[in-house]
Design a protein around this motif. Sequence first.
Motif, PDB file in Angstrom:
ATOM      1  N   ILE A 283      45.543  82.817  21.935  1.00 52.15           N
ATOM      2  CA  ILE A 283      44.249  82.277  22.408  1.00 52.15           C
ATOM      3  C   ILE A 283      43.146  83.124  21.955  1.00 52.15           C
ATOM      4  O   ILE A 283      43.206  84.135  22.288  1.00 52.15           O
ATOM      5  CB  ILE A 283      44.369  81.992  24.055  1.00 52.15           C
ATOM      6  CG1 ILE A 283      45.256  81.179  24.610  1.00 52.15           C
ATOM      7  CG2 ILE A 283      42.928  81.336  24.582  1.00 52.15           C
ATOM      8  CD1 ILE A 283      45.756  81.594  26.130  1.00 52.15           C
TER       9      ILE A 283
ATOM     10  N   VAL B 244      38.984  82.400  21.849  1.00 52.95           N
ATOM     11  CA  VAL B 244      37.814  81.957  22.096  1.00 52.95           C
ATOM     12  C   VAL B 244      36.413  82.689  21.797  1.00 52.95           C
ATOM     13  O   VAL B 244      36.537  83.942  21.753  1.00 52.95           O
ATOM     14  CB  VAL B 244      37.708  82.075  23.927  1.00 52.95           C
ATOM     15  CG1 VAL B 244      36.253  81.128  24.357  1.00 52.95           C
ATOM     16  CG2 VAL B 244      38.854  81.415  24.679  1.00 52.95           C
TER      17      VAL B 244
ATOM     18  N   VAL C 110      42.413  79.270  30.571  1.00 54.92           N
ATOM     19  CA  VAL C 110      41.446  80.058  30.003  1.00 54.92           C
ATOM     20  C   VAL C 110      40.445  80.353  31.082  1.00 54.92           C
ATOM     21  O   VAL C 110      39.646  79.408  31.669  1.00 54.92           O
ATOM     22  CB  VAL C 110      40.732  79.424  28.915  1.00 54.92           C
ATOM     23  CG1 VAL C 110      39.812  80.540  28.004  1.00 54.92           C
ATOM     24  CG2 VAL C 110      42.004  79.153  27.710  1.00 54.92           C
TER      25      VAL C 110
ATOM     26  N   LEU D 141      36.962  81.831  31.758  1.00 50.64           N
ATOM     27  CA  LEU D 141      35.791  82.341  31.134  1.00 50.64           C
ATOM     28  C   LEU D 141      34.608  82.671  32.151  1.00 50.64           C
ATOM     29  O   LEU D 141      33.396  82.686  31.962  1.00 50.64           O
ATOM     30  CB  LEU D 141      35.142  81.438  30.222  1.00 50.64           C
ATOM     31  CG  LEU D 141      36.024  81.193  28.811  1.00 50.64           C
ATOM     32  CD1 LEU D 141      35.414  79.707  28.034  1.00 50.64           C
ATOM     33  CD2 LEU D 141      36.054  82.358  28.338  1.00 50.64           C
TER      34      LEU D 141
ATOM     35  N   TYR E  57      31.398  77.184  24.427  1.00 48.03           N
ATOM     36  CA  TYR E  57      32.416  77.916  23.643  1.00 48.03           C
ATOM     37  C   TYR E  57      33.646  77.344  22.922  1.00 48.03           C
ATOM     38  O   TYR E  57      33.807  76.252  23.397  1.00 48.03           O
ATOM     39  CB  TYR E  57      33.436  79.149  24.811  1.00 48.03           C
ATOM     40  CG  TYR E  57      32.615  79.784  25.470  1.00 48.03           C
ATOM     41  CD1 TYR E  57      32.324  81.351  25.143  1.00 48.03           C
ATOM     42  CD2 TYR E  57      31.695  79.607  26.489  1.00 48.03           C
ATOM     43  CE1 TYR E  57      31.458  82.228  25.465  1.00 48.03           C
ATOM     44  CE2 TYR E  57      30.869  80.466  27.289  1.00 48.03           C
ATOM     45  CZ  TYR E  57      30.571  81.606  26.763  1.00 48.03           C
ATOM     46  OH  TYR E  57      29.753  82.650  27.358  1.00 48.03           O
ATOM     47  N   SER E  58      34.381  77.859  22.046  1.00 48.88           N
ATOM     48  CA  SER E  58      35.484  77.178  21.401  1.00 48.88           C
ATOM     49  C   SER E  58      36.798  77.846  21.732  1.00 48.88           C
ATOM     50  O   SER E  58      36.562  79.294  21.504  1.00 48.88           O
ATOM     51  CB  SER E  58      35.037  77.459  19.946  1.00 48.88           C
ATOM     52  OG  SER E  58      36.031  76.854  18.923  1.00 48.88           O
ATOM     53  N   ILE E  59      37.616  77.196  22.193  1.00 50.22           N
ATOM     54  CA  ILE E  59      39.040  77.645  22.323  1.00 50.22           C
ATOM     55  C   ILE E  59      39.730  77.007  21.554  1.00 50.22           C
ATOM     56  O   ILE E  59      39.900  75.877  21.106  1.00 50.22           O
ATOM     57  CB  ILE E  59      39.503  77.090  23.956  1.00 50.22           C
ATOM     58  CG1 ILE E  59      38.281  77.566  24.870  1.00 50.22           C
ATOM     59  CG2 ILE E  59      40.847  77.512  24.243  1.00 50.22           C
ATOM     60  CD1 ILE E  59      38.394  76.928  26.270  1.00 50.22           C
ATOM     61  N   ASN E  60      40.551  78.141  20.859  1.00 45.62           N
ATOM     62  CA  ASN E  60      41.567  77.838  19.823  1.00 45.62           C
ATOM     63  C   ASN E  60      42.747  78.467  20.055  1.00 45.62           C
ATOM     64  O   ASN E  60      42.941  79.498  20.477  1.00 45.62           O
ATOM     65  CB  ASN E  60      40.961  78.376  18.668  1.00 45.62           C
ATOM     66  CG  ASN E  60      39.552  78.141  18.174  1.00 45.62           C
ATOM     67  OD1 ASN E  60      39.682  76.761  17.706  1.00 45.62           O
ATOM     68  ND2 ASN E  60      38.581  78.502  18.258  1.00 45.62           N
ATOM     69  N   LEU E  61      43.924  77.467  20.152  1.00 44.44           N
ATOM     70  CA  LEU E  61      45.186  77.802  20.426  1.00 44.44           C
ATOM     71  C   LEU E  61      46.106  77.658  19.411  1.00 44.44           C
ATOM     72  O   LEU E  61      46.064  76.873  18.538  1.00 44.44           O
ATOM     73  CB  LEU E  61      45.757  77.070  21.462  1.00 44.44           C
ATOM     74  CG  LEU E  61      44.995  76.734  22.790  1.00 44.44           C
ATOM     75  CD1 LEU E  61      45.754  75.624  23.511  1.00 44.44           C
ATOM     76  CD2 LEU E  61      44.730  78.034  23.426  1.00 44.44           C
TER      77      LEU E  61
ATOM     78  N   SER F  46      42.130  72.843  19.338  1.00 48.09           N
ATOM     79  CA  SER F  46      40.827  73.552  19.340  1.00 48.09           C
ATOM     80  C   SER F  46      39.814  72.494  20.203  1.00 48.09           C
ATOM     81  O   SER F  46      39.899  71.300  20.230  1.00 48.09           O
ATOM     82  CB  SER F  46      40.062  73.361  18.042  1.00 48.09           C
ATOM     83  OG  SER F  46      38.780  73.966  17.982  1.00 48.09           O
TER      84      SER F  46
ATOM     85  N   ALA G 283      34.439  74.211  25.240  1.00 44.39           N
ATOM     86  CA  ALA G 283      34.248  74.458  26.758  1.00 44.39           C
ATOM     87  C   ALA G 283      32.853  74.835  26.995  1.00 44.39           C
ATOM     88  O   ALA G 283      32.157  75.541  26.216  1.00 44.39           O
ATOM     89  CB  ALA G 283      35.188  75.816  27.044  1.00 44.39           C
TER      90      ALA G 283
END
Length: 71
Positions: free
Chosen positions: A18, A20, A42, A44, A52-56, A65, A68
């Motif tokens: 993960i 972010v 996640v 935060l 925010y950008s959450i990338n898995l 992607s 958030a």
Amino acid sequence: QDGIFKIQLLEDISGVHIIVTDLTGRIVLNRTDNTLNFEVIVDLSNQPKGIYSINLFSKGIQITSKKAIRL
């Protein structure tokens, strides 16, 4: 509003990486987790309000992607 984001996966994957980032591209979270019941959580809540950008990633391949918004 509490900064906790739950992402549902299509399959149960062990070893999800993960990353972010905030809008400036600064990494605010970087960890590897095992999923539980097709879900990644996640937290935060300790981050300021913003987008925010959450990338898995799994096995080096980006699996999703998400954006958030922390209010």
